[in-house]
Design a protein around this motif. Structure first.
Motif, PDB file in Angstrom:
ATOM      1  N   ASP A   1       3.366  -6.681   0.104  1.00  0.00           N
ATOM      2  CA  ASP A   1       3.552  -7.339   1.358  1.00  0.00           C
ATOM      3  C   ASP A   1       3.456  -8.875   0.946  1.00  0.00           C
ATOM      4  OD1 ASP A   1       0.693  -7.991   0.752  1.00  0.00           O
ATOM      5  OD2 ASP A   1      -0.008  -6.915   2.422  1.00  0.00           O
ATOM      6  N   ALA A   2       3.354  -9.719   1.753  1.00  0.00           N
ATOM      7  CA  ALA A   2       3.533 -11.206   1.615  1.00  0.00           C
ATOM      8  C   ALA A   2       2.337 -11.592   0.810  1.00  0.00           C
ATOM      9  CB  ALA A   2       3.617 -11.994   3.148  1.00  0.00           C
ATOM     10  N   ASP A   3       1.160 -10.941   0.701  1.00  0.00           N
ATOM     11  CA  ASP A   3       0.308 -11.223  -0.177  1.00  0.00           C
ATOM     12  C   ASP A   3       0.137 -10.747  -1.363  1.00  0.00           C
ATOM     13  OD1 ASP A   3      -1.184 -12.975   1.883  1.00  0.00           O
ATOM     14  OD2 ASP A   3      -1.915 -11.316   2.891  1.00  0.00           O
ATOM     15  N   GLY A   4       1.145  -9.870  -1.882  1.00  0.00           N
ATOM     16  CA  GLY A   4       1.156  -9.069  -3.144  1.00  0.00           C
ATOM     17  C   GLY A   4       0.529  -7.762  -3.102  1.00  0.00           C
ATOM     18  N   LYS A   5       0.007  -7.364  -1.994  1.00  0.00           N
ATOM     19  CA  LYS A   5      -0.623  -6.018  -1.845  1.00  0.00           C
ATOM     20  C   LYS A   5       0.201  -4.757  -1.668  1.00  0.00           C
ATOM     21  CE  LYS A   5      -4.698  -7.568  -1.560  1.00  0.00           C
ATOM     22  NZ  LYS A   5      -6.103  -7.298  -2.549  1.00  0.00           N
ATOM     23  N   LEU A   6      -0.338  -3.598  -2.337  1.00  0.00           N
ATOM     24  CA  LEU A   6       0.662  -2.435  -2.122  1.00  0.00           C
ATOM     25  C   LEU A   6       0.587  -1.950  -0.612  1.00  0.00           C
ATOM     26  CD1 LEU A   6      -0.825  -0.573  -5.384  1.00  0.00           C
ATOM     27  CD2 LEU A   6       1.642  -1.572  -4.764  1.00  0.00           C
ATOM     28  N   VAL A   7       1.607  -1.222   0.080  1.00  0.00           N
ATOM     29  CA  VAL A   7       1.495  -0.986   1.248  1.00  0.00           C
ATOM     30  C   VAL A   7       1.922   0.547   1.295  1.00  0.00           C
ATOM     31  CG1 VAL A   7       2.992  -1.288   3.626  1.00  0.00           C
ATOM     32  CG2 VAL A   7       2.594  -3.147   1.844  1.00  0.00           C
TER      33      VAL A   7
END
Length: 689
Positions: A117-123
């Motif tokens: 995602d935009a925050d660099g998190k896994l989705v």
């Protein structure tokens, strides 16, 4: 790793970020200030100090992890989803697997979306996991079980779709896993940008430790770098378990090859630190139940992780019987934490002994050959002190016997007899152990009469009384004894040999048929006991006169390191019939056999053939990665062989004299460098008869 050979993975390692760019990153992680996604629960602000040591993972995996992983049965198919995972947790409870020791329900590749995602998190993929991973973890935890997850120590994972890997994101990803309630991480090796494993894997260790300390929940760390960098030599202070081999596949050849690679590593295993020969294939359909019992026995005596790889929603009662054998599981889970060591292995007859915490020994008598074999050792040879007699417990038949010290069995083809032997003052209360063996013909032609002998030997300190043996076969077979089938008493070491005449029906189809020998006897106290041996007789057809291509003749057996042996194509991928034209040095060959080392294809020649010829080499489809060597065996004599060949070598002509041989074996080895894209071709293979 997810693929038939290392070739595919290596291609992916080359792709993605350059090594220079990664060096610029310095394995840096994104800033820790990124907040967790609002759809997932956040971690508590701090954990009690008393939980710090446990959260670091110290004291975890003191016995080999047991559980489930979906990859071997589902790969990346749509059926891998939230409902399946939660259903497996339900089955663990309902079928008694939880009570037997299985606790981890692990997700493999394809659980995430291809982009962060935009925050660099896994989705998490919302189609597969509409309620998120935290909800699945909560469900699994509610059953008293634990949840595992997967990622790779690279820029992307191993599946062709290329899901996000954790390289450069270790801290952020580890914190997400901890926030979700993850208990186990499998950390793969694809797309690693050439960064040394001794850098990549400690980075995630440190990230998991830091993340776990915020939640108080330890995460078991499974290093999956395929044994490329000998992790057994350095990973004991990094992870709880480390893969020692490439991927397993659901075939006898693959399982056997992996067991042989893992067995010598016994000195490196201990509580909290385990050699991992990959997940179980039991129940996936590519092996027989006899072979699956061997698979499960070997993994248990090797103190290997027991991660079920079959879809338990579709498992047979036989599969549950194998996976749920608590006596075999107890060998794997023994708290002393010793991996079994090889006592002997001559001629494919293996004796593997494991020291157990109570002073007893688990002893696996494993037969890798394609016919029943006598395999023997002694209590002294497996490390027990001298005693007048011993208790011998058969862990598959769940029966106790007494033995004067012999640990012996005639083991069916591809079978394993697993014993637990110990000194026991009550030894005389158990019936004497016996060995029921067979000798004679294993090949016969339809309508012909052959001879088979059964041999019953008393191994106990006490005599076997009122002994009676029998032999039965398939419907339509004629079987009659031509010597005595009974004995009033068999003292220690004495034998009852019975000769039988067997005749296959004249219309019997070529193939393997089971003969079952049985024996009934009594102990001196009158207790009843039985013995049983299933052996295989092949109905064979002699080859025609003249020259015949090997691909036109039926084989007796075909073992392959990955996928099935293919006729007139290369071995291809793991499914039957998915090979390509056999190509050696740019030349396409219309006829031949495509195999993957280690491989062994056996033909019946009946003494009627004089020569075998072929052109051999590594198939062009494998680039320069593969290394193989070819051997031709006439009965038990090697009559032709090549040096190790690579794809850069020209095809070699092989000519073998096979006059008088009843069987011919075509063997392909890994060339001495391990199994790496070892696609061998027997091009234009032919018999002259």
């Amino acid at each position: 790793m997810r693929h038939r050979s290392l070739r595919t993975a290596r291609q992916r390692i080359i792709g993605g970020l350059s090594v220079g760019l990664l060096a610029t990153l310095g394995l840096a992680v994104p800033a820790a200030a990124h907040a967790p996604r609002t759809t997932e629960a956040t971690a508590p602000a701090s954990a009690p100090a008393s939980a710090s040591k446990a959260a670091s993972g110290e004291g975890s995996a003191l016995t080999p992890p047991m559980g489930f992983n979906n990859w071997n049965s589902t790969h990346c198919r749509a059926e891998f989803n939230e409902a399946m995972v939660e259903g497996i947790a339900d089955i663990f409870v309902a079928k008694g697997l939880k009570d037997a020791g299985y606790q981890y329900v692990n997700l493999d590749d394809c659980w995430a979306l291809p982009q962060r995602d935009a925050d660099g998190k896994l989705v998490p993929d919302p189609a597969r996991f509409p309620n998120g991973i935290k909800a699945v973890a909560d469900y699994v935890h509610s059953k008293g079980l634990k949840l595992g997850i997967y990622t790779s120590a690279g820029t992307k994972t191993c599946d062709r779709a290329g899901f996000p890997g954790a390289l450069g994101h270790e801290r952020s990803d580890a914190q997400q896993f901890a926030d979700w309630g993850i208990d186990y991480l499998k950390y793969d090796n694809c797309n690693n940008q050439g960064v040394d494993a001794k850098q990549r894997y400690p980075a995630m260790r440190d990230a998991l430790k830091a993340a776990s300390e915020t939640t108080g929940r330890p995460i078991v760390y499974s290093i999956c770098e395929w044994g490329q960098n000998k992790p057994w030599e350095w990973a004991a202070d990094v992870g709880h378990l480390w893969r020692t081999t490439g991927d397993i596949s659901d075939s006898w050849g693959s399982m056997l090859s992996i067991a042989k690679q893992n067995l010598p590593l016994a000195p490196y295993a201990r509580p909290g630190h385990w050699n991992d020969p990959d997940m179980l294939e039991v129940g996936n359909g590519g092996m027989t139940d006899t072979e699956y019992r061997s698979h499960f026995s070997l993994w248990s005596v090797m103190a290997a992780p027991l991660l079920i790889g079959t879809d338990l929603r579709k498992a047979t009662p036989e599969t549950y019987q194998i996976l749920g054998n608590r006596e075999v599981i107890a060998v794997d889970q023994d708290p002393l934490g010793k991996q079994g060591s090889v006592v002997s292995s001559e001629g494919g007859r293996w004796v593997i002994a494991k020291q157990l915490a109570d002073g007893s020994r688990a002893v696996a008598l494993f037969n890798e050959t394609d016919r029943a074999r006598h395999i023997a050792t002694t209590a002294a040879a497996v490390g027990l002190d001298h005693a007048p007699a011993y208790r011998l417990r058969d862990l598959w038949r769940h029966q106790d016997y007494n033995t004067a010290g012999a640990v012996t069995a005639t083991v069916p083809a591809h079978g394993t007899v697993l014993y637990r032997i110990s000194p026991d003052r009550r030894w005389a209360s158990y019936p004497p152990a016996v060995e029921l063996g067979g000798e004679g013909a294993s090949l016969t032609e339809a309508g012909a009469t052959a001879q088979v002998d059964t041999v019953l030997t008393d191994l106990g300190r006490t005599p076997a009384r009122r002994v009676a043996v029998r032999l039965t076969g398939p419907e339509g077979w004629r079987i009659r004894a031509v010597s005595p089938t009974r004995a009033g008493s068999l003292p220690t070491g004495k034998k009852l040999t019975t000769r039988w005449r067997i005749t296959a029906p004249a219309d019997a189809e070529p193939g393997a048929y089971d003969l079952t020998a049985g024996a009934d006897y009594r102990s001196p106290s009158g207790a009843k006991a039985t013995a049983r041996l299933v052996s295989t007789v092949h109905v064979v057809v002699p080859p025609p006169s003249g020259t015949s291509y090997a691909s036109d003749l039926p084989w007796l057996s075909a073992l392959n390191g990955w996928g099935p042996v293919e006729k007139d194509t290369s071995v291809g991928e793991s499914a039957a019939g998915d090979g390509h034209p056999i190509t050696l040095g740019g030349t396409v060959h219309a006829r031949g056999l495509g195999v993957h080392a280690p491989s062994e294809v056996t033909y019946y020649t009946g003494g009627r053939c004089t020569a075998f010829t072929a052109r051999v080499g590594v198939d062009d489809e494998e680039g320069a990665a593969g290394t193989v060597a070819f051997e031709v065996w006439a009965d038990d004599t090697k009559v032709a062989s090549t040096e190790a060949l690579t794809n850069t070598d020209a095809a070699k002509a092989v000519t073998a004299a096979i006059a008088g041989a009843k069987t011919v074996r075509l063997v392909v080895t890994d060339g001495g460098d391990g199994v790496t894209s070892d696609h061998g071709d027997w091009a234009d293979a032919a018999f002259r008869c």
